[in-house]
Design a protein around this motif. Structure first.
Motif, PDB file in Angstrom:
ATOM      1  N   LEU A   1      10.948  33.236 -28.889  1.00 28.63           N
ATOM      2  CA  LEU A   1      10.774  34.445 -29.718  1.00 28.63           C
ATOM      3  C   LEU A   1      10.653  35.579 -28.827  1.00 28.63           C
ATOM      4  O   LEU A   1      11.347  36.853 -29.110  1.00 28.63           O
ATOM      5  N   VAL A   2       9.699  35.764 -27.947  1.00 31.34           N
ATOM      6  CA  VAL A   2       9.738  37.045 -26.853  1.00 31.34           C
ATOM      7  C   VAL A   2      11.018  36.881 -26.293  1.00 31.34           C
ATOM      8  O   VAL A   2      11.681  38.195 -26.083  1.00 31.34           O
ATOM      9  N   GLY A   3      11.791  36.156 -25.870  1.00 34.61           N
ATOM     10  CA  GLY A   3      13.099  35.983 -25.265  1.00 34.61           C
ATOM     11  C   GLY A   3      14.004  36.504 -25.821  1.00 34.61           C
ATOM     12  O   GLY A   3      15.054  37.451 -25.354  1.00 34.61           O
ATOM     13  N   LYS A   4      14.241  36.461 -27.236  1.00 34.33           N
ATOM     14  CA  LYS A   4      15.039  36.964 -27.967  1.00 34.33           C
ATOM     15  C   LYS A   4      14.901  38.692 -28.074  1.00 34.33           C
ATOM     16  O   LYS A   4      15.951  39.466 -28.648  1.00 34.33           O
TER      17      LYS A   4
ATOM     18  N   GLN B   1      15.030  36.693 -19.660  1.00 36.55           N
ATOM     19  CA  GLN B   1      16.408  36.708 -19.772  1.00 36.55           C
ATOM     20  C   GLN B   1      17.088  35.484 -19.486  1.00 36.55           C
ATOM     21  O   GLN B   1      18.142  35.166 -20.252  1.00 36.55           O
ATOM     22  N   ILE B   2      16.475  34.528 -18.999  1.00 34.77           N
ATOM     23  CA  ILE B   2      17.216  33.075 -18.542  1.00 34.77           C
ATOM     24  C   ILE B   2      17.099  32.230 -20.064  1.00 34.77           C
ATOM     25  O   ILE B   2      18.095  31.675 -20.340  1.00 34.77           O
ATOM     26  N   VAL B   3      15.750  32.691 -20.723  1.00 34.57           N
ATOM     27  CA  VAL B   3      15.696  31.959 -21.876  1.00 34.57           C
ATOM     28  C   VAL B   3      16.989  32.440 -23.058  1.00 34.57           C
ATOM     29  O   VAL B   3      17.482  31.525 -23.639  1.00 34.57           O
ATOM     30  N   GLU B   4      17.008  33.824 -23.041  1.00 31.45           N
ATOM     31  CA  GLU B   4      17.865  34.247 -23.817  1.00 31.45           C
ATOM     32  C   GLU B   4      19.371  33.903 -23.468  1.00 31.45           C
ATOM     33  O   GLU B   4      20.020  33.392 -24.484  1.00 31.45           O
ATOM     34  N   SER B   5      19.743  33.870 -22.447  1.00 35.94           N
ATOM     35  CA  SER B   5      21.075  33.393 -21.900  1.00 35.94           C
ATOM     36  C   SER B   5      21.279  32.185 -21.628  1.00 35.94           C
ATOM     37  O   SER B   5      22.743  31.807 -21.657  1.00 35.94           O
ATOM     38  N   ASN B   6      20.465  31.586 -21.454  1.00 36.58           N
ATOM     39  CA  ASN B   6      20.627  30.047 -20.799  1.00 36.58           C
ATOM     40  C   ASN B   6      21.543  30.047 -19.606  1.00 36.58           C
ATOM     41  O   ASN B   6      22.339  29.353 -19.375  1.00 36.58           O
ATOM     42  N   SER B   7      21.560  31.052 -18.951  1.00 36.34           N
ATOM     43  CA  SER B   7      22.149  30.952 -17.654  1.00 36.34           C
ATOM     44  C   SER B   7      21.320  31.434 -16.261  1.00 36.34           C
ATOM     45  O   SER B   7      20.450  32.509 -16.492  1.00 36.34           O
TER      46      SER B   7
END
Length: 400
Positions: free
Chosen positions: A210-213, A296-302
């Protein structure tokens, strides 16, 4: 049964059926020198100065309880986000990695990375007044803190290599170091990563998702209200005191905290008696930028450098997107320890990390281990320490 319902059920059950008893951990609240000294272990304090002016405190345990001379094999131990070096002494005397290795000829160095309460110093900036002090993510920890600590340790010990043990963010910064400062690969006999946190976008931890988005909104709001540090120093101390009471003294709350610590499967790896010890030392402080980098990593998965936004990225990196950390730069022998029940570092992310790195050993733990159990579990000796020690023994020939 949902976690919230379990918490409600435990509270009601205690209030109806059981008296409110109090428990206390015998080592809770002890400063690290008293904690170690109580059991016959020595302590040295070292100040490590980074290239960008941070003054870091490293606690050294040069030998074990039954030795007088300095041990032969230096080990740099790096804690996770909001953590502190003392975490490698959990879950208590004789069990934690620090005690275990110190009694087996390893020279233990517990580094406190920038921003925790042991390392809130800078040559120029005041952490309570200057927001510039907090302008770092875990990238800077990997690029500046670790090289400074490694060089300091190798100089003091007159060695050319050391062992590295990192938990959670301690593994993230290891990957940053060995990719961004590849010359340091030659100074590491073996890098051990517990719950390695790089590809964490596959997790199903609802709060992180949730927060990642909405991380950019989170970043803007925090910047707008002037927050740069997670839990300022005095508030941090208050939280530790409160949590020691809530999670550690009244038995009804001990069971509630037990559910939270053992989320999601309640495998009860953490002994409730340990909570009071844990909250004597953590949370220890970190920057909001560290958390935002993870989001950022959670959102982008990179696994990429910090995203400043298209315009600022162009200035920092010469491109609109942040560069990806090149894991092919890692040449040091590297080990990954992971748990199949870890809701943050899931097996899918570990598989991706393994596929992108070489010269590695992998140790899979299936006994209901989650993210914190690598340091907190009551079974840490059998499940973590012994295989860790066996693996490290194979590489002692690299230490001269």
């Amino acid at each position: 049964m949902s976690t919230i319902f379990k918490v409600f059920f435990v509270i009601v059950n205690y209030l109806i059926n059981k008296p409110l008893n109090f428990i206390s951990h015998p080592d809770a609240g002890l400063p690290i020198d008293e904690f170690l000294g109580k059991y016959g272990y020595p302590l040295e304090r070292h100040t490590v100065v980074t290239e960008d002016g941070y003054l870091l405190t490293a606690h050294r345990i040069p030998h074990g309880k039954h030795s007088n001379g300095t041990n032969r094999y230096p080990v740099l131990c790096i804690h996770g986000t909001g953590g502190v070096g003392e975490m490698f002494l959990f879950p208590g005397y004789g069990k934690g990695i620090g005690w275990y290795l110190a009694d087996r000829d390893f020279d233990i160095w517990l580094l406190n990375t920038r921003g925790n309460y042991h390392s809130r110093k800078h040559r120029k900036w005041n952490p309570d007044k200057d927001p510039e002090f907090w302008n770092f993510s875990w990238h800077e920890v990997g690029v500046y803190d670790l090289p400074a600590a490694i060089d300091h340790i190798l100089t003091v010990t007159n060695k050319s290599k050391l062992f590295y043990v990192g938990h959670s963010q301690g593994s993230t910064v290891y990957l940053v170091l060995t990719t961004q400062r590849p010359e340091y690969n030659d100074k590491i006999a073996l890098g051990v990563n517990l719950a390695p946190s790089a590809f964490i976008g596959d997790n199903n931890y609802l709060l992180m998702e949730l927060v990642g988005k909405h991380r950019l909104l989170f970043k803007s709001v925090m910047k707008g209200i002037g927050f740069h540090e997670v839990l300022p120093f005095n508030l941090n101390r208050l939280v530790r005191t409160l949590m020691r009471f809530v999670c550690s003294e009244i038995n009804v709350f001990v069971d509630v905290c037990n559910i939270v610590f053992n989320f999601p499967d309640n495998t009860h790896q953490v002994d409730p008696a340990t909570f009071q010890l844990i909250f004597s030392y953590v949370p220890a402080g970190c920057s909001l930028k560290q958390l935002n980098h993870y989001l950022q990593i959670v959102e982008s998965n990179s696994f990429a450098l910090y995203d400043y936004g298209r315009r600022e990225n162009k200035k920092y990196y010469g491109q609109v997107k942040p560069p990806i950390y090149n894991l092919e730069n890692i040449t040091a022998p590297t080990a990954y320890f992971y748990g199949t029940h870890d809701v943050i570092t899931k097996p899918e992310g570990i598989a991706k990390l393994i596929s992108k790195t070489k010269n590695i050993e992998v140790y899979k733990i299936e006994q209901g281990f989650n993210h914190v159990d690598f340091l907190f579990s009551k079974n840490v000796i059998e499940i973590v320490n012994k295989p860790l020690y066996s693996m490290m023994k194979k590489y002692v020939v690299n230490i001269d």
